[in-house]
Write a protein that holds these residues in place. Structure first.
Motif, mmCIF file in Angstrom:
data_model
loop_
_atom_site.group_PDB
_atom_site.id
_atom_site.type_symbol
_atom_site.label_atom_id
_atom_site.label_comp_id
_atom_site.label_asym_id
_atom_site.label_seq_id
_atom_site.Cartn_x
_atom_site.Cartn_y
_atom_site.Cartn_z
ATOM 1 N N THR A 117 0.736 -1.147 0.059
ATOM 2 C CA THR A 117 0.030 -0.114 -0.103
ATOM 3 C C THR A 117 0.746 1.387 -0.066
ATOM 4 O OG1 THR A 117 -1.644 -1.100 1.169
ATOM 5 C CG2 THR A 117 -1.757 1.245 1.277
ATOM 6 N N ALA A 118 1.996 1.406 0.788
ATOM 7 C CA ALA A 118 2.867 2.528 0.570
ATOM 8 C C ALA A 118 3.484 2.555 -0.555
ATOM 9 C CB ALA A 118 3.887 2.101 1.799
ATOM 10 N N GLU A 119 3.628 1.542 -1.446
ATOM 11 C CA GLU A 119 4.000 1.969 -2.677
ATOM 12 C C GLU A 119 3.009 2.245 -3.764
ATOM 13 O OE1 GLU A 119 6.377 -1.732 -3.604
ATOM 14 O OE2 GLU A 119 7.588 -1.673 -1.954
ATOM 15 N N ALA A 120 1.983 1.983 -3.505
ATOM 16 C CA ALA A 120 0.846 2.215 -4.573
ATOM 17 C C ALA A 120 0.336 3.518 -4.606
ATOM 18 C CB ALA A 120 -0.238 1.230 -4.102
ATOM 19 N N ASP A 121 0.031 3.749 -5.923
ATOM 20 C CA ASP A 121 -0.386 5.390 -6.258
ATOM 21 C C ASP A 121 -1.845 5.220 -6.496
ATOM 22 O OD1 ASP A 121 2.146 6.480 -5.695
ATOM 23 O OD2 ASP A 121 2.681 6.203 -7.769
ATOM 24 N N ASP A 122 -2.282 3.887 -7.010
ATOM 25 C CA ASP A 122 -3.691 3.907 -7.656
ATOM 26 C C ASP A 122 -4.597 3.954 -6.461
ATOM 27 O OD1 ASP A 122 -6.261 2.319 -8.303
ATOM 28 O OD2 ASP A 122 -5.105 2.643 -10.454
ATOM 29 N N PHE A 123 -5.727 4.635 -6.532
ATOM 30 C CA PHE A 123 -6.859 4.659 -5.285
ATOM 31 C C PHE A 123 -7.215 3.421 -5.032
ATOM 32 C CE2 PHE A 123 -11.248 5.118 -3.839
ATOM 33 C CZ PHE A 123 -10.899 5.757 -2.598
ATOM 34 N N ARG A 124 -7.633 2.330 -6.267
ATOM 35 C CA ARG A 124 -8.404 1.355 -6.100
ATOM 36 C C ARG A 124 -7.562 0.019 -5.493
ATOM 37 N NH1 ARG A 124 -9.920 0.437 -12.213
ATOM 38 N NH2 ARG A 124 -7.952 1.267 -12.299
ATOM 39 N N VAL A 125 -6.183 0.279 -6.137
ATOM 40 C CA VAL A 125 -5.423 -0.798 -5.322
ATOM 41 C C VAL A 125 -5.293 -0.787 -4.091
ATOM 42 C CG1 VAL A 125 -2.848 -1.410 -5.474
ATOM 43 C CG2 VAL A 125 -3.982 -1.168 -7.742
ATOM 44 N N ARG A 126 -5.073 0.757 -3.469
ATOM 45 C CA ARG A 126 -5.113 0.966 -1.935
ATOM 46 C C ARG A 126 -6.096 0.490 -1.220
ATOM 47 N NH1 ARG A 126 -0.501 4.598 -0.964
ATOM 48 N NH2 ARG A 126 -1.607 5.158 0.982
ATOM 49 N N SER A 127 -7.185 0.846 -1.922
ATOM 50 C CA SER A 127 -8.653 0.330 -1.278
ATOM 51 C C SER A 127 -8.649 -1.022 -1.086
ATOM 52 C CB SER A 127 -9.759 0.913 -1.964
ATOM 53 O OG SER A 127 -9.721 2.179 -2.191
ATOM 54 N N ALA A 137 -1.699 2.948 9.327
ATOM 55 C CA ALA A 137 -0.497 1.908 8.996
ATOM 56 C C ALA A 137 0.727 2.108 8.094
ATOM 57 C CB ALA A 137 -1.003 0.696 8.596
ATOM 58 N N VAL A 138 0.335 2.727 7.060
ATOM 59 C CA VAL A 138 1.393 3.411 6.020
ATOM 60 C C VAL A 138 2.186 4.285 6.599
ATOM 61 C CG1 VAL A 138 1.639 4.368 3.834
ATOM 62 C CG2 VAL A 138 0.107 2.666 4.080
ATOM 63 N N ARG A 139 1.505 5.048 7.245
ATOM 64 C CA ARG A 139 2.469 5.998 8.059
ATOM 65 C C ARG A 139 3.570 5.595 9.214
ATOM 66 N NH1 ARG A 139 2.127 11.806 9.298
ATOM 67 N NH2 ARG A 139 2.955 12.179 11.459
ATOM 68 N N ALA A 140 2.909 4.662 9.687
ATOM 69 C CA ALA A 140 3.849 3.766 10.576
ATOM 70 C C ALA A 140 5.005 3.234 9.976
ATOM 71 C CB ALA A 140 3.090 2.884 11.676
ATOM 72 N N TRP A 141 4.576 2.432 8.860
ATOM 73 C CA TRP A 141 5.632 1.792 8.059
ATOM 74 C C TRP A 141 6.453 2.807 7.675
ATOM 75 C CZ3 TRP A 141 5.867 -3.233 7.200
ATOM 76 C CH2 TRP A 141 6.767 -3.709 6.301
ATOM 77 N N GLY A 142 6.039 3.933 7.202
ATOM 78 C CA GLY A 142 7.085 5.017 6.710
ATOM 79 C C GLY A 142 8.166 5.197 7.588
ATOM 80 N N PHE A 143 7.713 5.185 8.915
ATOM 81 C CA PHE A 143 8.670 5.716 10.221
ATOM 82 C C PHE A 143 9.686 4.512 10.396
ATOM 83 C CE2 PHE A 143 5.839 9.186 11.164
ATOM 84 C CZ PHE A 143 6.562 10.040 10.750
ATOM 85 N N GLY A 144 9.310 3.330 10.208
ATOM 86 C CA GLY A 144 10.110 1.966 10.659
ATOM 87 C C GLY A 144 9.776 0.659 10.191
ATOM 88 N N ALA A 145 9.189 0.706 8.970
ATOM 89 C CA ALA A 145 8.971 -0.597 8.359
ATOM 90 C C ALA A 145 7.895 -1.486 9.404
ATOM 91 C CB ALA A 145 10.042 -1.239 7.936
ATOM 92 N N ALA A 146 8.404 -2.877 9.473
ATOM 93 C CA ALA A 146 7.530 -3.731 10.333
ATOM 94 C C ALA A 146 7.623 -3.223 11.794
ATOM 95 C CB ALA A 146 7.986 -5.054 10.103
ATOM 96 N N ALA A 166 4.613 -1.155 16.509
ATOM 97 C CA ALA A 166 4.575 -0.241 17.439
ATOM 98 C C ALA A 166 3.220 0.510 17.490
ATOM 99 C CB ALA A 166 5.660 0.958 17.522
ATOM 100 N N LEU A 167 2.374 0.540 16.198
ATOM 101 C CA LEU A 167 1.158 1.161 16.298
ATOM 102 C C LEU A 167 0.058 0.043 16.543
ATOM 103 C CD1 LEU A 167 -0.959 3.164 14.994
ATOM 104 C CD2 LEU A 167 -0.551 1.938 12.930
ATOM 105 N N GLU A 168 0.379 -1.070 16.408
ATOM 106 C CA GLU A 168 -0.771 -2.061 16.499
ATOM 107 C C GLU A 168 -0.635 -3.263 17.805
ATOM 108 O OE1 GLU A 168 -2.358 -2.216 11.807
ATOM 109 O OE2 GLU A 168 -0.939 -3.551 12.462
ATOM 110 N N ASP A 169 0.577 -3.397 18.131
ATOM 111 C CA ASP A 169 0.799 -4.193 19.250
ATOM 112 C C ASP A 169 0.964 -3.793 20.386
ATOM 113 O OD1 ASP A 169 1.799 -6.572 20.452
ATOM 114 O OD2 ASP A 169 3.885 -6.576 19.666
ATOM 115 N N ASP A 170 -0.172 -3.743 21.269
ATOM 116 C CA ASP A 170 -0.339 -3.133 22.506
ATOM 117 C C ASP A 170 -0.246 -4.505 23.325
ATOM 118 O OD1 ASP A 170 -0.970 -1.764 24.715
ATOM 119 O OD2 ASP A 170 -3.374 -1.775 24.507
ATOM 120 N N TRP A 171 1.340 -4.331 23.623
ATOM 121 C CA TRP A 171 1.745 -5.778 24.653
ATOM 122 C C TRP A 171 2.181 -5.114 25.887
ATOM 123 C CZ3 TRP A 171 7.292 -6.445 25.690
ATOM 124 C CH2 TRP A 171 8.026 -5.246 25.234
ATOM 125 N N THR A 172 2.317 -5.990 26.762
ATOM 126 C CA THR A 172 2.968 -5.687 28.210
ATOM 127 C C THR A 172 4.335 -6.300 28.547
ATOM 128 O OG1 THR A 172 0.488 -5.974 29.150
ATOM 129 C CG2 THR A 172 2.246 -6.115 30.778
#
Length: 431
Positions: free
Chosen positions: A306-316, A332-341, A346-352
């Motif tokens: 998604t971070a590489e796609a320009d086409d709106f339909r592909v991203r959707s 998620a794409v914004r988070a990926w841009g700052f640090g890949a996986a 860090a965005l989605e893993d709410d761990w203890t």
């Protein structure tokens, strides 16, 4: 020069005019590829990668499908046909191909004659990939590459025009059926090639025939007991300047209802780009000493694409495939841009954190503000929020700190990670 070679050269000069072959015009077709064999695709790729004007190439593809290419003449060094515009205007069209030198022919034929399977494949109208690879290694490029197809047309275009492109597409169909067409373009007719291959094979067999007592050889156990050193591995290939261009799916045939052509073309190009990146990493100094990178999960790879796609339909479609809304995927794409996986985690893993990890985190926080007043941070699992502000620090499982900011009621990544919390928080100063 011996007598045999002298007579062969005489016959070759006398019969050169008979090398020319003609092929009838192909009836109009729709929705059919121009090449199905790997060598036919190589010919098409040489055309599409060489042409500076992609619009002319697409128009040539339409001309070829419409049956605009007349009778084709193939000879050593070139091919010719009359190609008609939709209004009926006829154009004399030529495409020139570099012929092999005598030395290049000798190297190619020696390689072909050395393997009985190569001769059998050629006689069966197939080009063995191993023969093409061995020939290229010996400095003989059997298949055309970028810039090897030299277009000439009386329409006045200096690069590939629609007429030369149409002729090349039709020749790809000929090559599918008979690779000797390519060898004819390189300078030799089929009869001469078959005779030469048979003669070389006979000579090689005679040279290898035993004379006198047969040598029984050495027992295999003795050979392996010597422990001879293995030969060095071949040199690694060079890195191409850019990722390869996958074949276009732009055809006049309507795609199946479930097939998204734009998405397939995007995935093909993304795969080529990722392969080029990985090859660059593999060829970089010290790569063998680095730990292998963990493979991406399907969800992570969807965000990367998604971070590489320009086409709106592909991203959707990628967002829907991962169960995310468009807004969630953009985050998620914004988070990926700052640090890949790791950034996505860090965005989605709410761990203890466990006790030892939490103790190290507290020590890092204390050290970050040892000489100044520390901000008031409230912890929930692995997230520390600064009181009275919209700033937050998140500790990743890899031990790095990620800055976050609250905007419109949600936490969004605000920068890359840092090895210690002070630097991460300072990278995103409070408003």
């Amino acid at each position: 020069m011996n007598t045999r070679d002298r007579y062969r050269d005489r016959d070759r000069d006398r019969d050169r005019d008979s090398y020319e072959k003609t092929f009838p015009a192909v009836a109009p077709t729709r929705g059919r590829g121009f090449a199905h064999t790997w060598w036919g695709h190589a010919w098409v790729r040489a055309l599409e990668d060489s042409a500076l004007d992609g619009t002319q190439v697409k128009q040539g593809r339409r001309y070829a499908r419409a049956g605009a290419v007349g009778t084709m003449s193939v000879r050593p060094g070139g091919l010719t046909a009359v190609v008609r515009d939709p209004d009926g205007t006829a154009h004399r069209t030529d495409v020139l191909v570099q012929e092999f030198t005598e030395a290049e022919w000798n190297r190619l034929l020696d390689l072909a004659a050395a393997e009985a399977g190569h001769i059998a494949a050629l006689l069966d109208r197939e080009v063995p990939p191993e023969l093409a690879e061995d020939a290229a290694a010996a400095g003989v490029e059997l298949l055309p590459g970028i810039g090897d197809l030299d277009p000439r047309c009386d329409c006045g275009e200096w690069d590939h025009c629609a007429h030369t492109a149409a002729l090349c597409y039709q020749v790809a169909r000929l090559l599918d059926q008979d690779p000797f067409v390519l060898l004819l373009l390189r300078g030799r007719g089929e009869r001469e090639l078959v005779d030469d291959l048979a003669e070389r094979s006979t000579a090689d067999a005679g040279a290898e025939a035993p004379h006198g007592p047969v040598d029984e050889g050495i027992p295999a156990a003795e050979v392996f007991a010597v422990g001879a050193p293995r030969p060095a591995l071949p040199r690694l290939p060079g890195l191409p300047e850019a990722p390869g261009q996958p074949p276009t799916l732009d055809t006049e045939a309507e795609p199946e209802p479930h097939l998204d052509v734009d998405a397939v073309e995007f995935l093909a190009q993304a795969a080529a780009t990722e392969a080029h990146r990985r090859l660059a990493e593999a060829l970089a100094p010290g790569h063998a000493d680095r730990a292998p990178t963990a493979p991406l999960s399907l969800t992570e790879d969807a965000v990367r694409l998604t971070a590489e796609a320009d086409d709106f339909r592909v991203r959707s479609r990628l967002a829907a495939a991962t169960g995310r809304s468009r807004a969630e995927m953009e985050l998620a794409v914004r988070a990926w841009g700052f640090g890949a996986a790791p950034g996505l985690a860090a965005l989605e893993d709410d761990w203890t954190p466990d006790r030892s990890t939490l103790a190290r985190a507290r020590a890092a926080l204390a050290a970050a503000w040892a000489d100044e007043e520390a901000p008031a941070l409230r912890r929930v699992r692995a997230r520390w929020t600064e009181a009275g502000t919209d700033r937050q620090l998140r500790l990743g499982r890899e031990g790095r700190w990620w800055p976050y900011r609250r905007e419109a009621g949600r936490w969004i990544p605000s920068g890359p990670s840092a090895p210690e919390p002070g630097s991460a928080l300072e990278a995103d100063p409070a408003p």
